[in-house]
Scaffold this motif. Sequence first.
Motif, short mmCIF file in Angstrom:
data_model
loop_
_atom_site.label_atom_id
_atom_site.label_comp_id
_atom_site.label_asym_id
_atom_site.label_seq_id
_atom_site.Cartn_x
_atom_site.Cartn_y
_atom_site.Cartn_z
N GLY A 17 -12.24 -4.46 -8.14
CA GLY A 17 -13.49 -4.48 -7.39
C GLY A 17 -13.32 -4.72 -5.91
N GLN A 18 -12.08 -4.81 -5.43
CA GLN A 18 -11.84 -5.06 -4.01
C GLN A 18 -10.89 -4.01 -3.43
OE1 GLN A 18 -10.71 -9.11 -3.03
NE2 GLN A 18 -11.73 -9.93 -4.85
N GLU A 19 -11.07 -3.71 -2.18
CA GLU A 19 -10.15 -2.81 -1.49
C GLU A 19 -8.86 -3.58 -1.20
OE1 GLU A 19 -10.16 0.47 -0.51
OE2 GLU A 19 -11.90 0.62 -1.84
N PRO A 20 -7.71 -3.04 -1.57
CA PRO A 20 -6.46 -3.77 -1.34
C PRO A 20 -6.08 -3.80 0.14
CG PRO A 20 -5.97 -1.59 -2.16
CD PRO A 20 -7.47 -1.73 -2.22
N TYR A 21 -5.47 -4.90 0.55
CA TYR A 21 -4.93 -4.99 1.90
C TYR A 21 -3.81 -6.02 1.89
CZ TYR A 21 -7.60 -9.35 2.40
OH TYR A 21 -8.10 -10.62 2.23
N LEU A 22 -2.99 -5.95 2.92
CA LEU A 22 -1.89 -6.89 3.11
C LEU A 22 -2.13 -7.61 4.44
CD1 LEU A 22 0.91 -4.38 2.14
CD2 LEU A 22 0.14 -6.29 0.73
N ASP A 23 -2.00 -8.92 4.43
CA ASP A 23 -2.21 -9.68 5.66
C ASP A 23 -1.10 -9.44 6.67
OD1 ASP A 23 -4.66 -11.53 5.03
OD2 ASP A 23 -3.39 -11.55 3.25
N SER A 24 0.10 -9.19 6.16
CA SER A 24 1.23 -8.92 7.05
C SER A 24 2.25 -8.08 6.30
CB SER A 24 1.87 -10.23 7.51
OG SER A 24 3.03 -10.00 8.28
#
Length: 310
Positions: free
Chosen positions: A132-139
């Motif tokens: 249910g969330q768009e994936p992302y990487l903080d770094s």
Amino acid sequence: MARPAIGAQASRLARDLPLGLSTTSARIPKLIYGTAWKKDQTADLVYLALKTGFRAIDTAAQPKHYDERGVSAAVKRAVGEGLIKREDLFIQTKFTSPAGHNHITPYDLNAPLAEKVHQSVQSSLANFTIDGQEPYLDSLVLHSPMDTMQETITVWKTLETYTPHKIRNLGISNTTLPILQALFNDMSVKPAVVQNRFHNRTGYETDLRAFCREQKIVFQSFWTITANRHLLQCSPVREVAHRAGVGAVAAFYSMVLGLEDTTILDGTTSQTHMEEDLEGIETVGVWAEGDGAADWASTLSSFRHLIGES
């Protein structure tokens, strides 16, 4: 019992650092849980770290030394149980060159370099996709400079195409100062973090860390305990431990964090040590901002001198 994340209400020493060059309002906790060499214990240890209070995790798309899927399993478990929210976590992974892999890789070894980067990033994003969330990487960190500067630039420019939404910040590890300066001066997306060893054979990276401070780049220290057992017994660390009432490791970590714009990779496998490390730097911070302010300033100055930092 789960400890609260170190955050805005913590002492200055323990407070999250802003990533000054980020296009977002990202912040990075002072202690980052390191997941290298955890193998089949990775998922359980990362979950334990999150339950204990760690809110930053460092991993890599390098199956030779990291289990990124194990890290993601722990994150999904913690999120699913309501222990944490994804937005409260700082998740960092890495792109590793072919030389850093064995026969198991997150990309096709015969693919062009830019395609290797795309495949690695996509595998990491897939691992950290929360339902249910768009994936992302903080770094996302380049694990080490490539064999040539041109290859390093190719990797960096490919990573830039994912910023600022899929990848919030870029960084580099195991780098020299000239390569860091070249990336900072020539690339559109500037390095937000540098992850290097902290030990005497490189002069504790004094010049590189000075550049990081000037440019608001966060220095991530690793090998902090392994390479510096002797510093655990040095006079400034012993004095802080005694006066603040903490263990030697927490006192030493606090001194390193006191060097400014610095975070530490903490890879302990002991829940007791996890708790002592998180609580210890907070305890030192409260002492250093209160009755111990003068003593803290004096011991920190002595520690800087000891590691060759004027």
